[in-house]
Enzyme design. Structure first.
Site, PDB file in Angstrom:
ATOM      1  N   GLU A  70      26.065  50.991  60.732  1.00  0.00           N
ATOM      2  CA  GLU A  70      25.338  51.908  59.859  1.00  0.00           C
ATOM      3  C   GLU A  70      24.773  53.042  60.679  1.00  0.00           C
ATOM      4  O   GLU A  70      24.250  52.827  61.755  1.00  0.00           O
ATOM      5  CB  GLU A  70      24.210  51.140  59.167  1.00  0.00           C
ATOM      6  CG  GLU A  70      23.360  51.966  58.236  1.00  0.00           C
ATOM      7  CD  GLU A  70      22.146  52.611  58.909  1.00  0.00           C
ATOM      8  OE1 GLU A  70      21.417  53.304  58.207  1.00  0.00           O
ATOM      9  OE2 GLU A  70      21.951  52.438  60.119  1.00  0.00           O
TER      10      GLU A  70
ATOM     11  N   HIS B 118      24.720  51.418  50.517  1.00  0.00           N
ATOM     12  CA  HIS B 118      23.670  50.673  49.809  1.00  0.00           C
ATOM     13  C   HIS B 118      23.169  51.454  48.606  1.00  0.00           C
ATOM     14  O   HIS B 118      22.272  51.017  47.910  1.00  0.00           O
ATOM     15  CB  HIS B 118      22.512  50.354  50.758  1.00  0.00           C
ATOM     16  CG  HIS B 118      22.958  49.543  51.932  1.00  0.00           C
ATOM     17  ND1 HIS B 118      23.400  50.118  53.092  1.00  0.00           N
ATOM     18  CD2 HIS B 118      23.070  48.206  52.099  1.00  0.00           C
ATOM     19  CE1 HIS B 118      23.765  49.163  53.940  1.00  0.00           C
ATOM     20  NE2 HIS B 118      23.573  47.999  53.370  1.00  0.00           N
TER      21      HIS B 118
ATOM     22  N   CYS C  92      20.279  39.127  46.796  1.00  0.00           N
ATOM     23  CA  CYS C  92      19.813  37.816  47.246  1.00  0.00           C
ATOM     24  C   CYS C  92      20.944  37.109  47.972  1.00  0.00           C
ATOM     25  O   CYS C  92      22.107  37.327  47.670  1.00  0.00           O
ATOM     26  CB  CYS C  92      19.413  36.957  46.050  1.00  0.00           C
ATOM     27  SG  CYS C  92      18.126  37.702  45.080  1.00  0.00           S
TER      28      CYS C  92
ATOM     29  N   CYS D 130      29.113  50.033  55.691  1.00  0.00           N
ATOM     30  CA  CYS D 130      29.091  48.576  55.520  1.00  0.00           C
ATOM     31  C   CYS D 130      30.157  48.207  54.485  1.00  0.00           C
ATOM     32  O   CYS D 130      30.877  49.086  54.004  1.00  0.00           O
ATOM     33  CB  CYS D 130      27.691  48.117  55.085  1.00  0.00           C
ATOM     34  SG  CYS D 130      27.421  46.343  55.284  1.00  0.00           S
TER      35      CYS D 130
ATOM     36  N   HIS E  74      31.385  44.490  63.642  1.00  0.00           N
ATOM     37  CA  HIS E  74      30.596  45.355  62.763  1.00  0.00           C
ATOM     38  C   HIS E  74      29.163  44.866  62.769  1.00  0.00           C
ATOM     39  O   HIS E  74      28.905  43.671  62.709  1.00  0.00           O
ATOM     40  CB  HIS E  74      31.160  45.320  61.341  1.00  0.00           C
ATOM     41  CG  HIS E  74      30.210  45.871  60.317  1.00  0.00           C
ATOM     42  ND1 HIS E  74      29.957  47.209  60.203  1.00  0.00           N
ATOM     43  CD2 HIS E  74      29.432  45.261  59.398  1.00  0.00           C
ATOM     44  CE1 HIS E  74      29.059  47.402  59.252  1.00  0.00           C
ATOM     45  NE2 HIS E  74      28.718  46.237  58.741  1.00  0.00           N
TER      46      HIS E  74
ATOM     47  N   TRP F 298      22.175  33.659  59.670  1.00  0.00           N
ATOM     48  CA  TRP F 298      22.043  33.660  58.213  1.00  0.00           C
ATOM     49  C   TRP F 298      22.127  32.263  57.614  1.00  0.00           C
ATOM     50  O   TRP F 298      22.351  32.094  56.422  1.00  0.00           O
ATOM     51  CB  TRP F 298      23.058  34.616  57.578  1.00  0.00           C
ATOM     52  CG  TRP F 298      22.597  36.043  57.702  1.00  0.00           C
ATOM     53  CD1 TRP F 298      21.378  36.469  58.128  1.00  0.00           C
ATOM     54  CD2 TRP F 298      23.343  37.222  57.396  1.00  0.00           C
ATOM     55  NE1 TRP F 298      21.323  37.840  58.096  1.00  0.00           N
ATOM     56  CE2 TRP F 298      22.504  38.327  57.664  1.00  0.00           C
ATOM     57  CE3 TRP F 298      24.646  37.455  56.928  1.00  0.00           C
ATOM     58  CZ2 TRP F 298      22.928  39.649  57.466  1.00  0.00           C
ATOM     59  CZ3 TRP F 298      25.054  38.765  56.731  1.00  0.00           C
ATOM     60  CH2 TRP F 298      24.203  39.846  56.998  1.00  0.00           C
TER      61      TRP F 298
ATOM     62  N   ILE G  12      34.971  48.521  56.018  1.00  0.00           N
ATOM     63  CA  ILE G  12      34.325  47.428  56.738  1.00  0.00           C
ATOM     64  C   ILE G  12      34.818  46.055  56.285  1.00  0.00           C
ATOM     65  O   ILE G  12      34.540  45.047  56.928  1.00  0.00           O
ATOM     66  CB  ILE G  12      32.787  47.547  56.620  1.00  0.00           C
ATOM     67  CG1 ILE G  12      32.338  48.960  57.021  1.00  0.00           C
ATOM     68  CG2 ILE G  12      32.064  46.528  57.487  1.00  0.00           C
ATOM     69  CD1 ILE G  12      32.751  49.400  58.419  1.00  0.00           C
TER      70      ILE G  12
HETATM   71  N1  GLN Z   1      33.152  42.430  56.369  1.00  0.00           N
HETATM   72  C1  GLN Z   1      31.945  42.337  55.608  1.00  0.00           C
HETATM   73  C2  GLN Z   1      32.088  43.143  54.323  1.00  0.00           C
HETATM   74  O1  GLN Z   1      32.683  44.157  54.343  1.00  0.00           O
HETATM   75  C3  GLN Z   1      30.749  42.831  56.362  1.00  0.00           C
HETATM   76  C4  GLN Z   1      29.504  42.751  55.523  1.00  0.00           C
HETATM   77  C5  GLN Z   1      28.230  43.061  56.249  1.00  0.00           C
HETATM   78  O2  GLN Z   1      28.234  43.621  57.295  1.00  0.00           O
HETATM   79  N2  GLN Z   1      27.124  42.686  55.697  1.00  0.00           N
HETATM   80  O3  GLN Z   1      31.582  42.785  53.310  1.00  0.00           O
HETATM   81 ZN    ZN Z   2      27.267  45.744  57.350  1.00  0.00          ZN
END
Ligand code: GLN
Ligand code: ZN
Length: 756
Positions: A667, A696, A517, A728, A643, A562, A432
């Site tokens: 995900e 995660h 965080c 991710c 993504h 964000w 990702i």
């Molecule tokens: N390209 C980002 C990474 O791989 C995507 C992060 C995410 O989706 N939160 O960190």
């Molecule tokens: Zn992600």
């Protein structure tokens, strides 16, 4: 007038809880030491509220990971597989949140989802038929008693039965309706025990009531609270809602024997008209959420006071409250040494919001308020002109044409051209974007920021990292490579820094999930790109290999979602400004030979309105076009990926397809692939990479596990459209586990190609 806080940040002004928890996970400190840190934080938080003069101070708003998980844990909603590990209470709790892999077994974490329309995440409790809901924990009592012993009387907070049961996943035959009797008993017991301990008020959080509720939901709600409140003693119950208005259940709430009802006046568009239309019950106190718990701009006292006056004129007994938990804003402006005073002047973080609450409450009762110093100071801020408009940006916005929102030729056409141009194998493998942000990577960045190493030294280090990363990906046989994102602190802050119109904080951390965080940047003015942002890194990475390296950008919706947004222009306008800036970057990457560009929209779902009727008109109708505006200018054979974190988009699949990306990764591993049925049903056109393992959690997926996930995916998706990737970015993971996991991923893809 009295004041109330719904919840306070918990991670610590200097992220003490994060660091202590991480040490605990590594076995560097004991459980007792972690508890000590937690206790001192709870005390500090309650003290600052007490010192500020807040009347209703929350307790049990603290959490080692997540408040909903705490509520589930308190009520014994712990799946058997975690109990079987036979760990301590705390470790069982952490196993549910993070998964467990060790001497005692190997169990995945529970699913994690976004908490309503925020970037905070909750752990999804799981209910099977064997689990009995009953009070088994003591956290809420302990935390109340602990502060009481320090002379601070608080209002204990717990997630309500409706929200808890609505957010659970049901694995067996029993539904939420079958749980009513048990859960009523459990909440009754919680309330009565709190009363015995001396609590005067208990706050029951029911944010799920701001969503669309049907007749069944309403009946369910009524049954729950008739039961919970039946025969209640002297302790007063505050039913607290936030993130919207309670239009479907206002009358039900008004009729139930609550002592207080907390309503959100900021995100709740119909809150005022509901009160106007139905009145507010004379036997209840209204906790009016007027101080924004989500954004960092100062409260406009004149406006808030006008609303409070109106409520007073209606004879409503009112307590001034935050609009939601302050969990979603950083601790204090005092920690910001680099922001100019005339910038800071416009902001209020959690601690400053405490002062706002008490100032406004006292002004509310002051007949000569306009002469009060606090009032005059606040009015001056709103009378001053902020320097935030950029003429060039305004002109560019005005020049956008309808065609700029459509990429040509059509996607099916492009997919053919791209297959030929990229010549990837079936089931292409990729990641990702980010690779582990190990200590050396963070150190390099921080040395550079502090000016202790030169730009050349800083870049040199990153180039070496990129080179290692590319070679390693090649060596294990990944098909589409990434440069690793070593230059990024965070996927939004990094871009924000390269855009004008943004400002940054030093310590303004906000909890995202568990120990994670984020430091959202602040949109201060009109946005434009100062200079190319990622081109140099992508071009360097591509120069090292013949395989395609994905350019890696964050999309406009996520950058916006964000960030702390402006309150003086529309979301649509802000997002479009960001889209134009990122479009410039996409075109630059393409011009410099990058053939695949990923535009992350990790947070697309986040600000989706909670009510169906608002989804398009108030969000998707401009969020999706913003994304299209970013990539519509590229050539047909340049492949655009996107993504999204979390697969919670089952209900907006057509909108996601309409982003018109060529490939989407998301995900899926934590949610048992439920999304795939929905994709199939909608004939989803975009190629897809549903994450084959959960990043995660630190556990390593086996080849067999990944193969079986892929086989399940193949039942629902066409082989030509299926990609193989983690769910991710890998930045939060360790290097060793990442390597093993990716080797297994590549081997699983090879196996699938063999099986055919
Ligand atoms: N390209 C980002 C990474 O791989 C995507 C992060 C995410 O989706 N939160 O960190
Ligand atoms: Zn992600």
């Amino acid at each position: 007038m009295q004041t109330s806080v719904i919840g306070y940040p918990r991670i610590g002004e200097n992220r003490e809880l994060k660091f202590a928890s991480e040490k605990y996970f590594k076995g560097e400190i004991s459980e007792a030491e972690l508890f000590e840190t937690a206790k001192s934080l709870r005390l500090a938080h309650a003290k600052s509220q007490k010192d500020a003069g807040i009347d209703f101070i929350p307790s049990n708003d603290f959490s080692f990971y997540d408040g909903l998980l705490d509520a589930a844990f308190l009520l014994g909603i712990v799946p058997e597989r975690y109990k079987k590990l036979d760990l301590s209470g705390l470790d069982t709790y952490f196993a549910m949140a993070r998964g467990y892999q060790g001497e005692k077994g190997d169990v995945k974490a529970l699913a994690m989802k976004k908490w309503f329309n925020t970037n905070y995440h909750y752990i999804v409790p799981e209910l099977d038929d064997e689990t009995v809901i009953k009070l088994t924990g003591t956290k809420i009592f302990d935390e109340y008693a602990e502060l009481k012993a320090e002379g601070i009387d608080t209002k204990p907070v717990i997630t309500g039965a409706y929200t808890l049961l609505s957010l659970c996943r049901y694995l067996g035959k029993k539904s939420r309706e079958d749980r009513v009797a048990e859960i009523i008993e459990a909440y009754k017991e919680i309330i009565s025990r709190l009363e015995t301990l001396g609590a005067k008020w208990v706050q029951i959080d029911e944010p799920a009531l701001v969503k669309d509720l049907n007749e069944e939901d309403k009946y369910f709600l009524t049954r729950l609270y008739r039961g919970i409140l039946a025969g209640k003693g002297n302790v007063k119950i505050l039913l607290q809602t936030y993130f919207g208005d309670v239009r479907d259940v206002y009358e039900i709430l008004a009729a139930l024997p609550f002592d207080g009802i907390g309503l959100d006046f900021l995100e709740g568009k119909q809150t005022v008209s509901l009160i106007e239309k139905n009145g507010f019950p004379a036997d209840k106190i209204l906790f009016a959420g007027l101080v924004n718990g989500k954004n960092i701009w100062k409260n406009n006292y004149a406006k808030t006071l006008a609303m409070l006056d109106e409520l007073k004129n209606k004879g409503i007994n009112t307590v001034l409250s935050t609009s939601c938990s302050l969990l979603h804003v950083p601790y204090t402006l005092e920690a910001e040494k680099n922001l100019a005073d005339d910038v800071k002047l416009h902001f209020a973080f959690a601690k400053e919001k405490l002062a706002e609450l008490t100032e406004i409450a006292s002004l509310a009762e002051d007949s000569a308020r306009t002469e009060a110093e606090s009032y005059i100071k606040n009015a001056a801020v709103f009378a001053s002109k902020r320097d935030c408009t950029d003429e060039a940006v305004q002109i560019r916005l005005a020049e956008i044409k309808k065609e700029d929102y459509t990429r040509l030729p059509a996607r099916s056409e492009r997919q053919k051209l791209q297959k030929a141009a990229l010549a990837l194998p079936a089931f292409p493998t990729t990641t990702i974007g980010s690779f582990p942000q190990t200590a050396d990577v963070k150190k390099n960045r921080s040395l550079f920021k502090k000016g202790e190493i030169s730009e050349e030294q800083y870049k040199d280090f990153n180039r070496k990292k990129i080179e290692r990363c590319i070679k390693w990906q090649e060596s294990i046989g990944l098909d589409v490579l990434v440069h690793g994102e070593y230059e990024r602190n965070d996927m939004v802050e990094y871009f924000g820094e390269a855009l004008s119109g943004y400002i940054f904080t030093e310590k303004a951390w906000v909890q995202s999930y568990g120990t994670r965080c984020l430091k959202p940047p602040i949109i201060w003015g009109d946005i434009s790109r100062k200079k190319p942002i990622t081109v140099e890194w992508s071009v360097y990475a591509q120069s090292l290999t013949k395989r395609p390296v994905k350019g890696m950008l964050t999309g406009p919706v996520t950058i916006f979602n964000w960030s702390f947004p402006r309150e003086d222009i529309s979301i649509k306008e802000s997002m479009t400004q960001i889209a134009l800036a990122i479009r410039d970057e996409v075109l630059d990457l393409e011009k410099n030979g990058i053939r695949i560009i990923q535009i992350d929209e990790a947070a697309l779902r986040e600000k989706l309105p909670l009510r169906r009727s608002d989804r398009y008109s108030e969000y998707l109708d401009f969020a999706i076009p913003s994304f299209r505006l970013v990539h519509s200018g590229v050539k047909a054979d340049t492949q655009i990926h996107t993504h999204m974190c979390y697969s919670e988009f089952t209900d907006i699949i057509p909108a996601i397809d309409n982003m018109d990306a060529d490939v989407i990764t998301f995900e899926a591993s934590r949610s048992d692939l439920l999304i795939l049925d929905a994709l199939k049903k909608h004939n989803f056109e975009t190629e897809v990479g549903p994450g084959v393992y959960d990043i995660h959690s630190p556990r390593i997926p086996s080849v067999e596990e990944i193969v079986s996930a892929l086989q399940k995916m193949r039942e629902k998706l066409q082989d030509e459209k299926l990609w193989v990737n983690p769910d991710c970015g890998l930045k939060t993971r360790g290097e060793e586990e990442t390597k093993q996991s990716l080797i297994n991923l590549v081997n699983a893809a090879k196996e699938i190609r063999k099986i055919g």
